[in-house]
Design a protein around this motif. Sequence first.
Motif, PDB file in Angstrom:
ATOM      1  N   TYR A 185       2.832   3.503   9.717  1.00 15.23           N
ATOM      2  CA  TYR A 185       4.083   4.241  10.566  1.00 15.23           C
ATOM      3  C   TYR A 185       5.273   4.043   9.599  1.00 15.23           C
ATOM      4  N   ALA A 186       5.001   3.583   8.550  1.00 15.77           N
ATOM      5  CA  ALA A 186       6.364   3.337   7.405  1.00 15.77           C
ATOM      6  C   ALA A 186       6.467   4.624   6.729  1.00 15.77           C
ATOM      7  N   SER A 187       7.571   4.533   6.151  1.00 15.45           N
ATOM      8  CA  SER A 187       8.126   5.747   5.370  1.00 15.45           C
ATOM      9  C   SER A 187       7.235   5.802   4.187  1.00 15.45           C
ATOM     10  N   ASN A 188       7.022   7.105   3.505  1.00 17.61           N
ATOM     11  CA  ASN A 188       6.265   7.248   2.543  1.00 17.61           C
ATOM     12  C   ASN A 188       6.756   5.907   1.190  1.00 17.61           C
ATOM     13  N   ASN A 189       8.337   5.968   0.977  1.00 18.97           N
ATOM     14  CA  ASN A 189       9.126   5.181   0.090  1.00 18.97           C
ATOM     15  C   ASN A 189       8.504   3.730   0.198  1.00 18.97           C
ATOM     16  N   THR A 190       8.490   3.220   1.504  1.00 18.67           N
ATOM     17  CA  THR A 190       7.860   1.959   1.879  1.00 18.67           C
ATOM     18  C   THR A 190       6.634   1.715   1.670  1.00 18.67           C
ATOM     19  N   LYS A 191       5.846   2.665   1.973  1.00 18.42           N
ATOM     20  CA  LYS A 191       4.463   2.523   1.619  1.00 18.42           C
ATOM     21  C   LYS A 191       4.246   2.435   0.357  1.00 18.42           C
ATOM     22  N   LEU A 192       4.656   3.150  -0.646  1.00 20.81           N
ATOM     23  CA  LEU A 192       4.596   3.111  -2.131  1.00 20.81           C
ATOM     24  C   LEU A 192       5.067   1.860  -2.533  1.00 20.81           C
ATOM     25  N   GLN A 193       5.920   1.094  -2.110  1.00 23.72           N
ATOM     26  CA  GLN A 193       6.766  -0.032  -2.814  1.00 23.72           C
ATOM     27  C   GLN A 193       5.658  -1.307  -2.356  1.00 23.72           C
ATOM     28  N   VAL A 194       5.139  -1.148  -1.037  1.00 24.72           N
ATOM     29  CA  VAL A 194       4.144  -2.508  -0.700  1.00 24.72           C
ATOM     30  C   VAL A 194       2.957  -2.021  -1.532  1.00 24.72           C
ATOM     31  N   SER A 195       2.501  -0.856  -1.622  1.00 29.23           N
ATOM     32  CA  SER A 195       1.093  -0.682  -2.302  1.00 29.23           C
ATOM     33  C   SER A 195       1.170  -1.261  -3.823  1.00 29.23           C
ATOM     34  N   THR A 196       2.241  -0.754  -4.411  1.00 27.68           N
ATOM     35  CA  THR A 196       2.501  -1.224  -5.957  1.00 27.68           C
ATOM     36  C   THR A 196       2.704  -2.680  -6.110  1.00 27.68           C
ATOM     37  N   GLN A 197       3.523  -3.107  -5.248  1.00 31.56           N
ATOM     38  CA  GLN A 197       4.053  -4.271  -5.314  1.00 31.56           C
ATOM     39  C   GLN A 197       2.927  -5.520  -5.131  1.00 31.56           C
ATOM     40  N   LEU A 198       1.954  -5.162  -4.269  1.00 31.38           N
ATOM     41  CA  LEU A 198       1.144  -6.275  -3.749  1.00 31.38           C
ATOM     42  C   LEU A 198      -0.173  -5.947  -4.495  1.00 31.38           C
ATOM     43  N   PHE A 199      -0.666  -4.635  -4.804  1.00 35.23           N
ATOM     44  CA  PHE A 199      -1.835  -4.322  -5.452  1.00 35.23           C
ATOM     45  C   PHE A 199      -2.130  -5.066  -6.696  1.00 35.23           C
ATOM     46  N   ASP A 200      -1.055  -4.924  -7.600  1.00 38.58           N
ATOM     47  CA  ASP A 200      -1.391  -5.509  -9.019  1.00 38.58           C
ATOM     48  C   ASP A 200      -1.243  -6.950  -9.037  1.00 38.58           C
ATOM     49  N   ARG A 201      -0.773  -7.646  -7.938  1.00 41.20           N
ATOM     50  CA  ARG A 201      -0.721  -9.000  -7.919  1.00 41.20           C
ATOM     51  C   ARG A 201      -1.912  -9.569  -7.091  1.00 41.20           C
TER      52      ARG A 201
END
Length: 412
Positions: A329-345
């Motif tokens: 239910y988050a905005s696309n911008n929030t989803k993108l930040q969470v996805s990129t920041q947590l995936f490559d870690r």
Amino acid sequence: MGLFDKLFTKQAQEKRLVGEYFETLTAYSPVFTTYEGGLYEMELTRAAIHSFASSCSKLTPEIQGKAYKNLEKTLQFRPNPWMDTSKFIYRLATILSVNTTAFIIPLYGKDYETIVGYYPLLPQRTEMIDVNGEPWLRYSFSNGKRASIELSRVGVLTNYQYKDDFFGDGNSSLMPTLKLLDTQRQGIEEGIKQSAVLRFMAKLGQTLRPEDITKERERFSQDNLSSDNKSGVLMFDQKYSEVKQIDSKPFIIDAEQMKLIHTNVYNYFGVNESILQNSYTEDQWNAWYEGKIEPFALQLSLVMSNMTFTSNELSFGNSIIFTANRLQYASNNTKLQVSTQLFDRGILTTNQVMDIWNMAHVEDGDKRFIRREYTEVNKLDYDKGGENIADSKEQGISESTNPATTDTGEEN
């Protein structure tokens, strides 16, 4: 065999149908009656309840621990043969909102001990009776049938629990607002009817009996106001001293009064217009989740865990939890930040990222990845092969400064 017979065994239907009321700490009788006052029949209150139940229906049940692990897929897809998980949770949330008390009964296998499913119950009347010192719930249904079951086997959800030790206190405090809603609706309806019906006012120039006035009104309407009058000209004789048209205006209820009534409903159910109209922002959804959805999920988790597992099983970490992927239910911008920041870690897998974007899982999507330039602080002096870079550098420096070797290659 009907639904009632499948939910309750013959033993449960017949056992202890007569007994004394269970003694409670309060002076109130442990009796719960389904409310029939029309709370769910009001448009605004039904919309508020529907928004809450729809949001709750998206919760995902999970079983933690090894006990009853085979029930997880049953809970996630079809808790009982008559409804899927979404309908099961939706109905529970709806019953709880309307009656402030909701019951969950377990479905047992042939041994009457192994749980194979769950069903949300809506009895017309529920009484708590004493059976050899143990509390039992005795249900009465609108078709006249009754059945009893131990309280320890049943899940009981409550709202506004204050006076009663076991059941919710009902929605009686909302009744004045419901009466205002009904009065408001009737006022709008009658106002529209009156403004649409009266089109002309005629004043008679003589005194007539009431029955003659009625006949004259019908004649005047038929001759001048019906579809037979194709000329569009209104004609009347000297019987009428005055005939004038009424300027019909739409009936509009006081906006401030309407807003006050709606606000009372919103406050009671913890909603607002943005939630009802599905136009909420990310922050509004988070507030809605924290205030309404999460408390329901927590209570449902505790109720179903306690009715399913023994005390010993609970002590070993077995439980049933209901969770929601709030990032959907988050905005696309929030989803993108969470996805990129947590995936490559290495925190999120590919499939977990797909869940955030509400996309289907992919093959080998449960693997974790991490960027190669990251390493532990105490290993910064090691290269990828594990060799100590600092020692190598120190060795290189000592060799280049060896007095036995010069840049020209000549020996001393």
